[in-house]
Design an enzyme around this catalytic site. Structure first.
Site, PDB file in Angstrom:
ATOM      1  N   ASP A   1     -14.951 -11.638   7.895  1.00 55.10           N
ATOM      2  CA  ASP A   1     -14.591 -12.320   6.656  1.00 55.10           C
ATOM      3  C   ASP A   1     -14.965 -13.793   6.707  1.00 55.10           C
ATOM      4  O   ASP A   1     -15.232 -14.357   7.775  1.00 55.10           O
ATOM      5  CB  ASP A   1     -13.097 -12.171   6.361  1.00 55.10           C
ATOM      6  CG  ASP A   1     -12.217 -12.836   7.409  1.00 55.10           C
ATOM      7  OD1 ASP A   1     -12.489 -12.653   8.618  1.00 55.10           O
ATOM      8  OD2 ASP A   1     -11.251 -13.532   7.044  1.00 55.10           O
TER       9      ASP A   1
ATOM     10  N   GLU B   1      -9.506 -12.645   9.319  1.00 48.69           N
ATOM     11  CA  GLU B   1      -9.138 -13.664  10.296  1.00 48.69           C
ATOM     12  C   GLU B   1      -8.697 -14.943   9.615  1.00 48.69           C
ATOM     13  O   GLU B   1      -7.774 -15.621  10.063  1.00 48.69           O
ATOM     14  CB  GLU B   1     -10.339 -13.942  11.219  1.00 48.69           C
ATOM     15  CG  GLU B   1     -10.034 -14.826  12.408  1.00 48.69           C
ATOM     16  CD  GLU B   1     -10.231 -16.323  12.128  1.00 48.69           C
ATOM     17  OE1 GLU B   1      -9.850 -17.139  12.979  1.00 48.69           O
ATOM     18  OE2 GLU B   1     -10.774 -16.659  11.047  1.00 48.69           O
TER      19      GLU B   1
END
Length: 485
Positions: A81, A148
């Site tokens: 991400d 994350e």
């Protein structure tokens, strides 16, 4: 065959091929299915074992090369991400648009948005190694996690049975020539203020108060730069207005990610028509003060009033006072420095997101600390502020610190490999930003880890850039480490 792209011809070729592929795939935090499916497809096309779990984490396993078949398994790790931020005046949809990248000298740049080098370059390096037939390495488990950036939930929900390796190389750092061996823990705190509304008299003059032009940045890596926080500035301006004239507040909004220093904040306000000039003077005066204070760190800061159609309702005076009190009292920025490691930020809090809903205003903070008790103390401060204004407080998304390991084999391999390649000493450091390594230590128990990566600038903000030459050197170091293991 490789597609011809803007990064074609850059070395290492396959790393930049995969990096450019990732810039075409939507991958904001919590929206990773498409990129997860892409990674799964790459692994399967290479004939490798692939695991995709319920939260879209990906594990791809590759046997060791000749002579390394029976060596201990090494985990290569990054996250898929990215922080999705764009310039205020740019029409861009992260859910479908490709990131507009350009090569400027030694840097790959996305001028109008974030680039996603954090942490797309880790994924690209891992894919290049997985497909290679000439890079020597032990058995590999490539672990690419989700979400994350906004909670480390991919790492938190990873089933440890999918990972057998007990040596892990995290490729989520942003300074070449340094490996990280410790990081801060963190958590999110959310203060929720219930709203009470009241109608406004006709004839009120209504405005949007706008704070803009700030640089922003990563709330861990760049919290020490002294950059302005648009939400804190908004609170300060509203407080000054509140001290000097009668006004109504109808909304407050700012920031978009709790772990990014907010660049933009807005408020809708109303006042009596005969107080318009006084309002403008108040805003001009405090604007001049703030511009002087931020002349070095944020020279383009702007505080403006824009006339809008008359507002029909606003918060009650009690609610307005409560919001201003919270914005003024919530700590933001560095809270303490380490007494053991010179220059290391020990604890901080970032007031990152402010949002108005129909029935509430929420204030979201991201705190970090390498000392658990200091993190708890900041949380207590926020809880007490919430209690003082009759608001609700919630702690969420906590993750542990990654503590320094005295004896580390992988750390020594990195130091030896760096010396062999560049005839220089590798710097070993701790970082204030949060990494997934703390969660991996908690999840796997005895595991030996380091974190490293190439030079980047401006992560988590539009204009994020990645050094081309540094990426090449960093990839060479990774290959040398795998060879030396």
């Amino acid at each position: 065959m490789s597609k011809v792209g803007k990064l074609s011809g850059l070395k290492p070729e396959r790393v930049f091929y995969y990096f450019e592929e990732l810039t075409r795939i939507p991958r904001c935090s919590n929206e990773e299915k498409m990129v997860s499916d892409y990674l799964k497809g790459v692994g399967l096309n290479l004939g490798l074992e692939v695991i995709q779990d319920e939260v879209f984490n990906i594990v791809i396993k590759k046997p060791g090369t000749r002579g390394y078949e029976n060596k201990p398994t090494v985990v290569l790790q990054g996250h898929m991400d990215m922080v999705c931020e764009k310039a205020d005046d740019v029409d861009f949809d992260f859910s479908k648009d490709s990131i507009n990248i350009a090569v400027e000298g030694d840097y790959i740049v996305a001028e109008e948005t974030t680039l996603g080098a954090d942490n797309g370059i880790a994924v690209a390096m891992c894919l290049a190694i997985l497909e290679s037939k000439d890079i020597a390495h032990p058995p590999l488990e490539v672990l690419v996690t989700t979400n994350e950036e906004t909670g480390l939930t991919g790492a938190a929900e990873l089933d440890p049975k999918h990972i057998s390796g007990r040596t892990l190389i995290n490729i989520d750092s942003e300074e070449e020539g340094t490996i990280l061996v410790s990081c801060a823990g963190g958590e999110r705190n959310i203060i929720t203020i219930p709203l009470k509304w009241e109608g406004l008299e006709e004839g009120k003059a209504s405005f949007i108060l706008r704070i803009s032009g700030l640089l922003g940045g990563h709330s861990g890596m760049e919290i020490d730069k002294g950059r302005g926080n648009s939400i804190k500035i908004l609170g300060r301006v509203l407080n000054k207005i509140n001290e000097e004239l009668d006004f109504e507040l109808a909304s407050v909004d700012g920031g978009s990610k709790s772990n990014a220093i907010p660049r933009l904040a807005l408020a809708k306000i109303a006042t009596n028509k005969n107080d318009i000039e006084k309002l403008k003077k108040i805003v001009d005066n405090i604007s001049n003060e703030i511009k002087l204070e931020l002349a070095t760190s944020d020279k383009d800061v702007s505080i403006t009033l824009e006339k809008i159609d008359s507002l029909e309702s606003a918060f009650t005076k009690e609610i307005t006072n409560n919001i201003i009190t919270a914005l003024m009292l919530i700590p933001s920025g560095i809270q303490s420095m380490s007494q053991d490691i010179i220059g290391l930020i020990e604890s901080s809090n970032n007031l990152g997101v402010l949002k108005t809903y129909e029935d509430k205003v929420t204030i979201e903070c991201a705190m970090r600390s390498s000392v658990g008790s200091l993190k708890s103390n900041i949380a207590i401060q926020l809880k007490l502020i919430a209690q003082a204004i009759n608001a609700h407080w919630l702690s969420t998304s906590a993750y542990p610190a990654w503590e320094y390991k005295k004896d580390s084999y992988i750390r020594e391999v990195f130091k030896k490999s760096y010396k062999e390649l560049y005839n220089k000493e590798l710097e070993v450091a701790a970082i204030h930003a949060g990494l997934e390594c703390g969660l991996f230590k908690e999840k796997f128990g005895e595991i030996d880890m380091v974190s490293f990566g190439p030079n980047m600038k401006g992560v988590h903000a539009p204009g994020e850039s990645l050094s081309i030459s540094s990426t090449e050197r960093t990839f060479e170091l990774l290959k040398k480490v795998l060879e030396n293991i």
